[in-house]
Motif scaffolding. Structure first.
Motif, PDB file in Angstrom:
ATOM      1  N   GLY A  19       0.832  -1.214   0.000  1.00 58.27           N
ATOM      2  CA  GLY A  19       0.000   0.000   0.000  1.00 58.27           C
ATOM      3  C   GLY A  19       0.855   1.248   0.000  1.00 58.27           C
ATOM      4  N   LEU A  20       1.871   1.266   0.867  1.00 60.72           N
ATOM      5  CA  LEU A  20       2.758   2.431   0.929  1.00 60.72           C
ATOM      6  C   LEU A  20       3.560   2.562  -0.374  1.00 60.72           C
ATOM      7  CD1 LEU A  20       4.086   2.139   4.597  1.00 60.72           C
ATOM      8  CD2 LEU A  20       2.460   3.814   3.701  1.00 60.72           C
ATOM      9  N   GLY A  21       4.009   1.421  -0.898  1.00 65.76           N
ATOM     10  CA  GLY A  21       4.764   1.428  -2.162  1.00 65.76           C
ATOM     11  C   GLY A  21       3.921   1.968  -3.304  1.00 65.76           C
ATOM     12  N   LEU A  22       2.664   1.514  -3.349  1.00 67.09           N
ATOM     13  CA  LEU A  22       1.777   1.968  -4.427  1.00 67.09           C
ATOM     14  C   LEU A  22       1.440   3.449  -4.288  1.00 67.09           C
ATOM     15  CD1 LEU A  22      -0.581  -1.134  -4.683  1.00 67.09           C
ATOM     16  CD2 LEU A  22       1.040  -0.350  -6.410  1.00 67.09           C
ATOM     17  N   LEU A  23       1.297   3.928  -3.047  1.00 65.02           N
ATOM     18  CA  LEU A  23       1.019   5.359  -2.851  1.00 65.02           C
ATOM     19  C   LEU A  23       2.224   6.181  -3.319  1.00 65.02           C
ATOM     20  CD1 LEU A  23      -0.848   7.597  -1.791  1.00 65.02           C
ATOM     21  CD2 LEU A  23       0.189   7.310   0.461  1.00 65.02           C
ATOM     22  N   ALA A  24       3.433   5.705  -2.988  1.00 61.85           N
ATOM     23  CA  ALA A  24       4.647   6.407  -3.432  1.00 61.85           C
ATOM     24  C   ALA A  24       4.715   6.413  -4.958  1.00 61.85           C
ATOM     25  CB  ALA A  24       5.880   5.730  -2.844  1.00 61.85           C
ATOM     26  N   TYR A  25       4.409   5.254  -5.586  1.00 60.02           N
ATOM     27  CA  TYR A  25       4.425   5.189  -7.049  1.00 60.02           C
ATOM     28  C   TYR A  25       3.370   6.120  -7.641  1.00 60.02           C
ATOM     29  CZ  TYR A  25       3.643   3.673 -11.800  1.00 60.02           C
ATOM     30  OH  TYR A  25       3.467   3.678 -13.158  1.00 60.02           O
ATOM     31  N   PHE A  26       2.187   6.141  -7.040  1.00 63.48           N
ATOM     32  CA  PHE A  26       1.089   6.973  -7.548  1.00 63.48           C
ATOM     33  C   PHE A  26       1.485   8.454  -7.535  1.00 63.48           C
ATOM     34  CE2 PHE A  26      -3.137   9.058  -6.572  1.00 63.48           C
ATOM     35  CZ  PHE A  26      -3.631   8.946  -7.854  1.00 63.48           C
ATOM     36  N   ILE A  27       2.089   8.888  -6.440  1.00 65.06           N
ATOM     37  CA  ILE A  27       2.532  10.288  -6.354  1.00 65.06           C
ATOM     38  C   ILE A  27       3.599  10.556  -7.430  1.00 65.06           C
ATOM     39  CG2 ILE A  27       3.719  11.979  -4.879  1.00 65.06           C
ATOM     40  CD1 ILE A  27       2.353  10.541  -2.453  1.00 65.06           C
ATOM     41  N   GLY A  28       4.538   9.604  -7.559  1.00 66.22           N
ATOM     42  CA  GLY A  28       5.578   9.736  -8.584  1.00 66.22           C
ATOM     43  C   GLY A  28       4.994   9.756  -9.980  1.00 66.22           C
ATOM     44  N   HIS A  29       3.975   8.934 -10.214  1.00 67.43           N
ATOM     45  CA  HIS A  29       3.327   8.846 -11.527  1.00 67.43           C
ATOM     46  C   HIS A  29       2.610  10.162 -11.877  1.00 67.43           C
ATOM     47  CE1 HIS A  29       1.669   6.758 -14.949  1.00 67.43           C
ATOM     48  NE2 HIS A  29       0.419   6.999 -14.567  1.00 67.43           N
ATOM     49  N   ILE A  30       1.973  10.758 -10.880  1.00 63.91           N
ATOM     50  CA  ILE A  30       1.289  12.044 -11.111  1.00 63.91           C
ATOM     51  C   ILE A  30       2.338  13.114 -11.474  1.00 63.91           C
ATOM     52  CG2 ILE A  30      -0.101  13.876 -10.003  1.00 63.91           C
ATOM     53  CD1 ILE A  30      -1.654  11.258 -10.468  1.00 63.91           C
ATOM     54  N   GLY A  69      14.125   1.027 -14.715  1.00 62.97           N
ATOM     55  CA  GLY A  69      12.750   1.539 -14.743  1.00 62.97           C
ATOM     56  C   GLY A  69      11.747   0.420 -14.965  1.00 62.97           C
ATOM     57  N   HIS A  70      12.098  -0.497 -15.880  1.00 62.69           N
ATOM     58  CA  HIS A  70      11.203  -1.621 -16.172  1.00 62.69           C
ATOM     59  C   HIS A  70      11.086  -2.571 -14.977  1.00 62.69           C
ATOM     60  CE1 HIS A  70      11.673  -1.102 -20.805  1.00 62.69           C
ATOM     61  NE2 HIS A  70      10.788  -0.277 -20.275  1.00 62.69           N
ATOM     62  N   ILE A  71      12.217  -2.800 -14.305  1.00 60.87           N
ATOM     63  CA  ILE A  71      12.189  -3.690 -13.126  1.00 60.87           C
ATOM     64  C   ILE A  71      11.338  -3.048 -12.023  1.00 60.87           C
ATOM     65  CG2 ILE A  71      13.617  -4.674 -11.262  1.00 60.87           C
ATOM     66  CD1 ILE A  71      15.795  -5.109 -13.467  1.00 60.87           C
ATOM     67  N   LEU A  72      11.513  -1.735 -11.852  1.00 58.87           N
ATOM     68  CA  LEU A  72      10.718  -1.015 -10.846  1.00 58.87           C
ATOM     69  C   LEU A  72       9.224  -1.124 -11.163  1.00 58.87           C
ATOM     70  CD1 LEU A  72      11.120   0.950  -8.337  1.00 58.87           C
ATOM     71  CD2 LEU A  72      10.668   2.772  -9.965  1.00 58.87           C
ATOM     72  N   LEU A  73       8.899  -0.971 -12.464  1.00 61.93           N
ATOM     73  CA  LEU A  73       7.500  -1.057 -12.873  1.00 61.93           C
ATOM     74  C   LEU A  73       6.951  -2.473 -12.659  1.00 61.93           C
ATOM     75  CD1 LEU A  73       5.371   0.867 -13.934  1.00 61.93           C
ATOM     76  CD2 LEU A  73       5.967   0.201 -16.250  1.00 61.93           C
ATOM     77  N   ALA A  74       7.808  -3.484 -12.893  1.00 59.24           N
ATOM     78  CA  ALA A  74       7.381  -4.874 -12.666  1.00 59.24           C
ATOM     79  C   ALA A  74       7.075  -5.089 -11.180  1.00 59.24           C
ATOM     80  CB  ALA A  74       8.465  -5.844 -13.123  1.00 59.24           C
ATOM     81  N   ILE A  75       7.889  -4.490 -10.310  1.00 62.64           N
ATOM     82  CA  ILE A  75       7.632  -4.599  -8.858  1.00 62.64           C
ATOM     83  C   ILE A  75       6.305  -3.910  -8.518  1.00 62.64           C
ATOM     84  CG2 ILE A  75       8.471  -3.885  -6.563  1.00 62.64           C
ATOM     85  CD1 ILE A  75      11.346  -4.246  -7.728  1.00 62.64           C
ATOM     86  N   VAL A  76       6.070  -2.761  -9.168  1.00 62.71           N
ATOM     87  CA  VAL A  76       4.804  -2.034  -8.939  1.00 62.71           C
ATOM     88  C   VAL A  76       3.618  -2.895  -9.377  1.00 62.71           C
ATOM     89  CG1 VAL A  76       3.428  -0.053  -9.685  1.00 62.71           C
ATOM     90  CG2 VAL A  76       5.816   0.271  -9.050  1.00 62.71           C
ATOM     91  N   ILE A  77       3.768  -3.583 -10.524  1.00 66.86           N
ATOM     92  CA  ILE A  77       2.697  -4.471 -11.008  1.00 66.86           C
ATOM     93  C   ILE A  77       2.423  -5.568  -9.975  1.00 66.86           C
ATOM     94  CG2 ILE A  77       2.101  -6.203 -12.767  1.00 66.86           C
ATOM     95  CD1 ILE A  77       3.712  -4.450 -14.775  1.00 66.86           C
ATOM     96  N   GLY A  78       3.496  -6.175  -9.473  1.00 64.28           N
ATOM     97  CA  GLY A  78       3.358  -7.220  -8.459  1.00 64.28           C
ATOM     98  C   GLY A  78       2.674  -6.700  -7.202  1.00 64.28           C
ATOM     99  N   MET A  79       3.099  -5.511  -6.755  1.00 65.26           N
ATOM    100  CA  MET A  79       2.502  -4.916  -5.546  1.00 65.26           C
ATOM    101  C   MET A  79       1.020  -4.662  -5.777  1.00 65.26           C
ATOM    102  SD  MET A  79       5.254  -2.311  -3.838  1.00 65.26           S
ATOM    103  CE  MET A  79       5.199  -1.068  -5.093  1.00 65.26           C
ATOM    104  N   CYS A  80       0.712  -4.159  -6.975  1.00 68.65           N
ATOM    105  CA  CYS A  80      -0.677  -3.807  -7.312  1.00 68.65           C
ATOM    106  C   CYS A  80      -1.566  -5.062  -7.295  1.00 68.65           C
ATOM    107  CB  CYS A  80      -0.683  -3.144  -8.694  1.00 68.65           C
ATOM    108  SG  CYS A  80      -2.257  -2.436  -9.112  1.00 68.65           S
ATOM    109  N   VAL A  81      -1.087  -6.136  -7.913  1.00 68.36           N
ATOM    110  CA  VAL A  81      -1.891  -7.371  -7.983  1.00 68.36           C
ATOM    111  C   VAL A  81      -2.066  -7.966  -6.583  1.00 68.36           C
ATOM    112  CG1 VAL A  81      -1.938  -9.746  -8.869  1.00 68.36           C
ATOM    113  CG2 VAL A  81      -1.321  -7.860 -10.386  1.00 68.36           C
ATOM    114  N   PHE A  82      -0.970  -8.022  -5.799  1.00 71.49           N
ATOM    115  CA  PHE A  82      -1.100  -8.580  -4.445  1.00 71.49           C
ATOM    116  C   PHE A  82      -2.078  -7.747  -3.622  1.00 71.49           C
ATOM    117  CE2 PHE A  82      -0.233  -8.667   0.045  1.00 71.49           C
ATOM    118  CZ  PHE A  82      -0.293 -10.026   0.299  1.00 71.49           C
ATOM    119  N   HIS A  83      -1.917  -6.410  -3.675  1.00 66.79           N
ATOM    120  CA  HIS A  83      -2.754  -5.511  -2.873  1.00 66.79           C
ATOM    121  C   HIS A  83      -4.229  -5.663  -3.260  1.00 66.79           C
ATOM    122  CE1 HIS A  83      -2.808  -2.054  -0.115  1.00 66.79           C
ATOM    123  NE2 HIS A  83      -3.812  -1.592  -0.834  1.00 66.79           N
TER     124      HIS A  83
END
Lengths: 176, 120
Positions: free
Chosen positions: A66-77, A102-116
């Motif tokens: 959740g915290l990782g995705l919030l950090a990514y969301f802010i970064g994405h905006i 960047g791609h590896i980071l995005l893959a981690i974000v995808i994993g976090m998103c699916v688990f969450h």
């Protein structure tokens, strides 16, 4: 996700103590006292994922993702606001993200998103009483009804789906 | 404190509602990246600009922005309130998260509105 997760957070509460770890007089004196001492470990004790099974792992993964995705969301905006600087600004920012890292980071974000998402749906269902079994009198050894094989299976499913999604994301991003 | 305005049970219903709605809309947003002639092509300036200028898509982005901001900052609030309690701390966390949520929505909306209206 608070309520059911809090229930998961209490997974380690042992016989003889209440949810805050206070001695309530039940169970043997030494056992209850030991349990109460164990519950005085504070945040460090709460953070220990090894002692209380997969539910505690899910509890922590849910918060960390959740915290990782919030950090990514802010970064994405912030990242997408570079479009206001025109084509040059957009391409410059895109070049930073279109790297192996960047791609590896995005893959981690995808994993976090699916688990969450999957674990979040499990928690929501549990919160609504789905898959937690029928209400019954609590008897020794006081295993919480919500921590049954269905919910364990849900947690493992969330982890497996996250891994599959990460691999798919890597395949798409690296054009495999 | 947010709970003085809304009951905690109501806040959690909003938390779950925003999560479910966001899952559906983010799925559409991600599928747009995969179906617009490949991942790399979908991120090209012209493609992204065209996406922003297509009003229904811009509206969807705005809704995703609002849903995820509410869900994300309420999630952060819940995590912070689990770690520590106290009237002043809880008030500071709740108001801080609401302020951060509005700031992020305002910043993201600025990008969507300016791009959609052709101010780029």
């Amino acid at each position: 996700m608070a309520s059911v997760d809090q229930e998961e957070g209490n997974a380690g509460v042992e016989a003889g103590t209440d949810s805050q770890g206070r001695y309530d007089g039940a169970g043997s004196d030494s056992g209850a006292r030991a349990a109460a001492d164990g519950n005085r470990a504070g945040i460090g004790g709460m953070a220990n994922p090894g002692k209380y099974g997969i539910e505690r792992v899910a509890y922590w993964l849910m918060r960390l993702t959740g915290l990782g995705l919030l950090a990514y969301f802010i970064g994405h905006i912030y990242e997408t606001s570079s479009i206001l600087q025109g084509k040059m600004g957009w391409d410059e920012f895109l070049a930073i993200t279109q790297t192996t890292e960047g791609h590896i980071l995005l893959a981690i974000v995808i994993g976090m998103c699916v688990f969450h998402t999957v674990n979040g749906i499990r928690v929501m269902l549990g919160h609504g009483g789905v898959g937690v079994g029928r209400a019954a009198r609590p008897d020794y050894p006081y295993v919480p009804a919500s921590q049954n094989y269905r919910h364990k299976l849900g947690i493992y499913t969330a982890i497996v789906l996250a891994a599959i999604a990460m691999m798919y994301g890597l395949a798409v991003m690296f054009g495999v | 404190m947010a709970s003085a305005i809304l009951r905690e049970s109501t806040i959690m219903k909003i938390h779950y509602g925003t999560a479910l709605a966001a899952v559906a809309l983010v799925a559409v947003h991600v599928l747009m990246r995969l179906t617009s002639g490949g991942f790399a092509e979908s991120l090209e300036y012209e493609t992204v600009l065209a996406n922003y200028r297509f009003l229904p898509y811009a509206l969807m982005l705005e809704i995703i922005l609002v849903l995820l901001s509410i869900h994300g900052f309420n999630g952060l609030r819940v995590i912070l309130l689990e770690l520590r309690q106290g009237p002043r701390y809880e008030k500071a966390v709740s108001y801080g998260c609401v302020a951060a949520m509005f700031a992020l929505i305002a910043y993201g909306s600025r990008t969507i509105i300016m791009t959609n209206m052709g101010m780029v």
